[in-house]
Scaffold this motif. Structure first.
Motif, PDB file in Angstrom:
ATOM      1  N   ARG A 190      -4.850   6.814   6.615  1.00  0.00           N
ATOM      2  CA  ARG A 190      -5.086   5.615   6.043  1.00  0.00           C
ATOM      3  C   ARG A 190      -5.031   4.543   7.122  1.00  0.00           C
ATOM      4  N   ARG A 200       2.715   7.515  -7.559  1.00  0.00           N
ATOM      5  CA  ARG A 200       1.409   8.184  -7.838  1.00  0.00           C
ATOM      6  C   ARG A 200       0.960   7.450  -8.868  1.00  0.00           C
ATOM      7  N   ASP A 201       1.846   6.697 -10.072  1.00  0.00           N
ATOM      8  CA  ASP A 201       1.078   5.791 -10.985  1.00  0.00           C
ATOM      9  C   ASP A 201       0.427   4.702 -10.380  1.00  0.00           C
ATOM     10  N   GLU A 239       0.924  -1.359   0.073  1.00  0.00           N
ATOM     11  CA  GLU A 239      -0.277   0.026   0.050  1.00  0.00           C
ATOM     12  C   GLU A 239       0.812   1.263  -0.081  1.00  0.00           C
ATOM     13  N   ASP A 295      -0.917   4.168  -7.371  1.00  0.00           N
ATOM     14  CA  ASP A 295      -1.523   4.411  -6.271  1.00  0.00           C
ATOM     15  C   ASP A 295      -1.190   4.083  -5.014  1.00  0.00           C
ATOM     16  N   LEU A 296       0.113   4.167  -4.804  1.00  0.00           N
ATOM     17  CA  LEU A 296       0.778   3.828  -3.632  1.00  0.00           C
ATOM     18  C   LEU A 296       0.970   5.052  -2.627  1.00  0.00           C
ATOM     19  N   LEU A 297       0.894   5.231  -1.178  1.00  0.00           N
ATOM     20  CA  LEU A 297       1.128   6.099  -0.519  1.00  0.00           C
ATOM     21  C   LEU A 297       2.555   6.300  -0.493  1.00  0.00           C
TER      22      LEU A 297
END
Ligand code: AMP
Ligand code: MN
Ligand code: MN
Ligand code: MN
Length: 272
Positions: free
Chosen positions: A267, A229-230, A207, A232-234
């Motif tokens: 999160r 970003r690509d 994640e 979708d990771l924190l």
């Protein structure tokens, strides 16, 4: 304010006790510090007790997973240090580490080096045993002049006294972390150097991605910020502070945006 999401204590291979680390973090003006010892959560409570108002301690641990014959390090953020399954799994990992340290010492002895397991255990004290403890014992015995030399000559991944660690499979590790309320993030992808495996880890439940790290150049950090970003990771970041002689890390460096810490904490508190 400043934050640091990756630091070690005497509970694993750091030089400062959890209380000393919290004190140093406060003196550096940090508002958020993740205590991330290798395979251990015991430092979290003591760091929290010692932390003054204004410094939040995030419970963490740095686990090892095996993926495609490689070791990847995973930061577990916001785990419940009392979670029974997690504590049991960490206990297994710690016991495996003792067996492995014995095997490393045996290899060293086989190479003609005078060293005993007791030397290593004295260095590691009560905490999780790791290769830097062997390196320090080698320096103390006069076989190397620095930890770095000990790693280069014997203990590194391609060294003659290297013994791999027992480690979890990615999905098992991520499930363990998530079931203990935590968020798993890949540590220092710039030293892992297998970007091709990151999507595999995402598929298994990863994640977060440690974008900023002592060993990442500015260009590398930008690269991983884009990748995070690509995919979708924190994005996370930290110094990987150890405080041991010769270790380059400095607590609170590199700078990590407060917003990254806030998103991570948000999160952690979001039920999944
Ligand atoms: P282990 O978890 O027992 O495999 O030990 C890995 C740890 O060794 C890492 O977390 C680093 O803290 C440390 N380490 C790796 N390479 C070096 C080096 N060249 N000099 C000092 N410490 C190192
Ligand atoms: Mn370490
Ligand atoms: Mn690591
Ligand atoms: Mn680390």
């Amino acid at each position: 304010m400043a934050i640091d999401l990756h630091a070690h204590t005497t509970v694993s291979d750091g030089a400062l006790t959890p209380a000393e680390l919290a004190g140093l973090a406060a003196s550096r003006g940090l508002s958020l510090l993740a205590v991330t010892d290798h395979d251990a959560v015991e430092g979290v409570r003591a760091a929290r007790r010692a932390a003054p108002t204004g410094l939040e301690i995030l419970a963490g641990a740095e686990l090892t997973v095996h993926v495609a014959d490689r070791e990847a390090h995973v930061l577990a953020y916001g785990i419940d240090p009392e979670n029974e399954d997690l504590v049991a799994a960490l206990g297994d990992l710690a016991r495996w580490r003792v067996e492995r340290a014995r095997a490393i010492v045996e290899k060293l002895v086989g190479l003609g080096i005078e060293i005993e397991f007791d030397d290593v255990q004295r260095v590691s004290g009560a905490g999780t045993i790791a290769r830097p403890h062997v390196a320090i014992a080698l320096v103390e015995r006069g076989h190397a002049s620095s930890l770095d030399e000990a790693f280069r000559r014997w203990l590194g991944r391609h060294g003659p006294a290297f013994v791999p660690k027992e480690a979890l499979a990615p999905r098992a590790a991520f499930d363990l972390v998530k079931d203990a309320g935590g968020v798993p993030a890949l540590a220092h992808p710039g030293t892992f150097r297998r970007d091709d495996l990151i999507p595999v880890l995402v598929e298994a439940g990863l994640e977060g991605l440690e974008v900023r790290h002592t060993e990442h150049s500015a260009a590398r950090s930008r690269h991983y910020e884009t990748l995070a970003r690509d995919l979708d990771l924190l994005p996370t970041g930290g110094s990987d502070f150890h405080g041991t002689p010769g270790h380059r890390s400095r607590l609170g460096r590199p700078a990590v945006p407060d917003a990254w810490g806030e998103a991570l904490v948000a999160r952690i508190h979001t039920p999944r």
